[in-house]
Design an enzyme around this catalytic site. Structure first.
Site, PDB file in Angstrom:
ATOM      1  N   GLU A   5      44.947  93.385 197.986  1.00 48.15           N
ATOM      2  CA  GLU A   5      45.735  92.039 198.220  1.00 48.15           C
ATOM      3  C   GLU A   5      46.680  91.840 197.960  1.00 48.15           C
ATOM      4  OE1 GLU A   5      43.070  89.444 200.815  1.00 48.15           O
ATOM      5  OE2 GLU A   5      41.711  91.081 199.410  1.00 48.15           O
ATOM      6  N   SER A  14      40.432  89.664 203.895  1.00 47.38           N
ATOM      7  CA  SER A  14      41.420  91.174 204.750  1.00 47.38           C
ATOM      8  C   SER A  14      41.539  91.937 205.832  1.00 47.38           C
ATOM      9  CB  SER A  14      43.192  90.908 203.346  1.00 47.38           C
ATOM     10  OG  SER A  14      43.367  89.531 203.386  1.00 47.38           O
ATOM     11  N   TYR A  59      49.510  90.417 208.315  1.00 49.44           N
ATOM     12  CA  TYR A  59      50.354  89.958 207.428  1.00 49.44           C
ATOM     13  C   TYR A  59      52.158  90.519 207.721  1.00 49.44           C
ATOM     14  CZ  TYR A  59      46.425  88.175 204.684  1.00 49.44           C
ATOM     15  OH  TYR A  59      45.521  87.896 204.430  1.00 49.44           O
ATOM     16  N   ARG A 111      37.847  79.689 204.333  1.00 43.47           N
ATOM     17  CA  ARG A 111      38.584  79.478 206.165  1.00 43.47           C
ATOM     18  C   ARG A 111      36.966  80.924 206.508  1.00 43.47           C
ATOM     19  NH1 ARG A 111      42.192  83.853 205.833  1.00 43.47           N
ATOM     20  NH2 ARG A 111      40.427  84.870 206.850  1.00 43.47           N
ATOM     21  N   ASP A 139      35.767  83.423 209.509  1.00 43.54           N
ATOM     22  CA  ASP A 139      36.605  84.400 210.570  1.00 43.54           C
ATOM     23  C   ASP A 139      35.052  84.696 211.728  1.00 43.54           C
ATOM     24  OD1 ASP A 139      38.549  83.791 209.461  1.00 43.54           O
ATOM     25  OD2 ASP A 139      38.183  85.697 208.268  1.00 43.54           O
ATOM     26  N   GLU A 143      32.142  86.181 209.031  1.00 43.56           N
ATOM     27  CA  GLU A 143      32.920  86.025 206.903  1.00 43.56           C
ATOM     28  C   GLU A 143      33.186  84.865 206.401  1.00 43.56           C
ATOM     29  OE1 GLU A 143      35.438  88.973 205.290  1.00 43.56           O
ATOM     30  OE2 GLU A 143      36.850  88.864 206.749  1.00 43.56           O
ATOM     31  N   ASN A 145      35.976  83.372 203.392  1.00 36.92           N
ATOM     32  CA  ASN A 145      37.282  83.451 203.278  1.00 36.92           C
ATOM     33  C   ASN A 145      37.641  82.173 201.450  1.00 36.92           C
ATOM     34  OD1 ASN A 145      39.966  84.269 201.495  1.00 36.92           O
ATOM     35  ND2 ASN A 145      40.039  85.393 202.758  1.00 36.92           N
ATOM     36  N   GLY A 175      44.940  82.669 202.920  1.00 37.93           N
ATOM     37  CA  GLY A 175      46.230  82.967 202.323  1.00 37.93           C
ATOM     38  C   GLY A 175      47.203  81.639 202.642  1.00 37.93           C
TER      39      GLY A 175
END
Length: 314
Positions: free
Chosen positions: A15, A141, A215, A254, A256, A272, A274, A278
């Site tokens: 990443e 990601s 992305y 974050r 998900d 998950e 994070n 980002g």
């Protein structure tokens, strides 16, 4: 208060490019806020660079390993440097999908089942019934994820020479595939307490929400706030806050989710958490912050403020 902030970005994970974009955005915002900024593209000499810079605070804009797995956090702890986002123990647990399940599921957080398998096992038989998902245990990601269905191009059993994460990772987590919709909720820490910013639905234009869809501009529609029943939005926010608390996250995180909309609340599963979400122009945390009236610079400052308050890290 004017600070000297070192923004740590880049590194050598899968990443890297996204981290460079996150770091550049954060650094620009900090300068707009009047702070002095040192940009550091992480190399193996990162400790020497940080010691030379002697910042008041390190803004961790790294994604993936080693910036998200506790390695960098441990180094910063040893150096006595304050830093943003989660600490060592939280980072070690949250990046590992199996450890995350062990930390959250006993407390009632719904997550998919599944098991860790040796990649070589996939060439003999399916580890669980199709359709299922295989993913690395320690990546973010959507790096290295494959959805295995009856009509996928992987074969039955999976072909040893077919491209997929089994060629890059010795072990993979196999989970049942959950049909339905992709939802995500950001949590921002700090006074007056942790708060869930909102719920976004992610609608990839083609395929599913993989790394490229995340992305690449134009490949995914972000519906913010998500057009979902209030009971589902409230459940996402409550579960994201609970996961943030149980894992001991700091700064922002974050969560998900996948939601099987044919099953109501029973169809909502956390995938998950994070701990280094980002901060790019396409990223979900700044988008949700904008929706509640918070500018990008205000979001960055809020993360900095919590790090300054939080002298003791998990």
């Amino acid at each position: 208060m004017t600070l000297h902030v070192a923004v740590l970005m880049g590194g050598w994970s899968a990443e890297r490019e996204v981290s460079l974009l996150s770091g550049a955005g954060v650094a620009d915002a900090l300068e707009q806020l009047g702070h002095r900024v040192t940009r550091i593209d992480m190399t193996r000499e990162v400790a020497a660079r940080l010691a030379e810079a002697a910042p008041d605070l390190v803004f961790n804009a790294l994604h993936g390993t080693p910036g998200e797995d506790g390695s960098v956090q441990g180094m910063l702890d040893l150096m006595g440097l304050r830093y943003t986002h989660s600490g060592l123990a939280t980072s070690v647990i949250a990046i590992d999908k199996v450890l995350t399940k062990q930390a959250l599921v006993p407390h009632g957080v719904p997550m998919p089942g599944g098991r860790v398998v040796k990649s070589a096992e996939l060439f003999g038989a399916d580890p669980i019934a199709r359709p299922y998902v295989v993913k690395p245990v320690n990546e973010g990601s959507s790096v290295g994820i494959a959805i295995v269905t009856d009509d996928s191009n992987y074969g039955n059993p999976i072909g040893r020479d077919v491209a997929g994460p089994w060629q890059d990772f010795e072990e993979l987590l196999a989970e049942p595939y959950i049909r339905g919709r992709e939802l995500t909720t950001a949590v921002l820490g700090g006074p007056p307490g942790n708060r869930a910013l909102g719920v976004t639905e992610l609608k990839p234009k083609t395929g599913w929400y993989d790394y490229d869809a995340k992305y690449t501009d134009g490949m995914t529609e972000h519906v913010c706030p998500a057009d979902i029943p209030d009971v589902i939005a409230d459940a996402c926010k409550a579960l994201a806050l609970e996961a943030h608390r149980l894992l001991g996250c700091r700064g922002c995180s974050r969560a998900d989710f996948r939601w099987d909309d044919e099953r109501g609340v029973d169809g909502l599963f956390l995938l998950e958490v994070n701990t280094q979400p980002g901060m790019t122009a396409l990223s979900l945390v700044p988008e949700q912050a904008r929706h509640i009236g918070m500018t990008y610079a205000e979001l960055v400052q809020a993360i900095v403020d919590e790090a300054l308050q939080d002298g003791e890290r998990a």
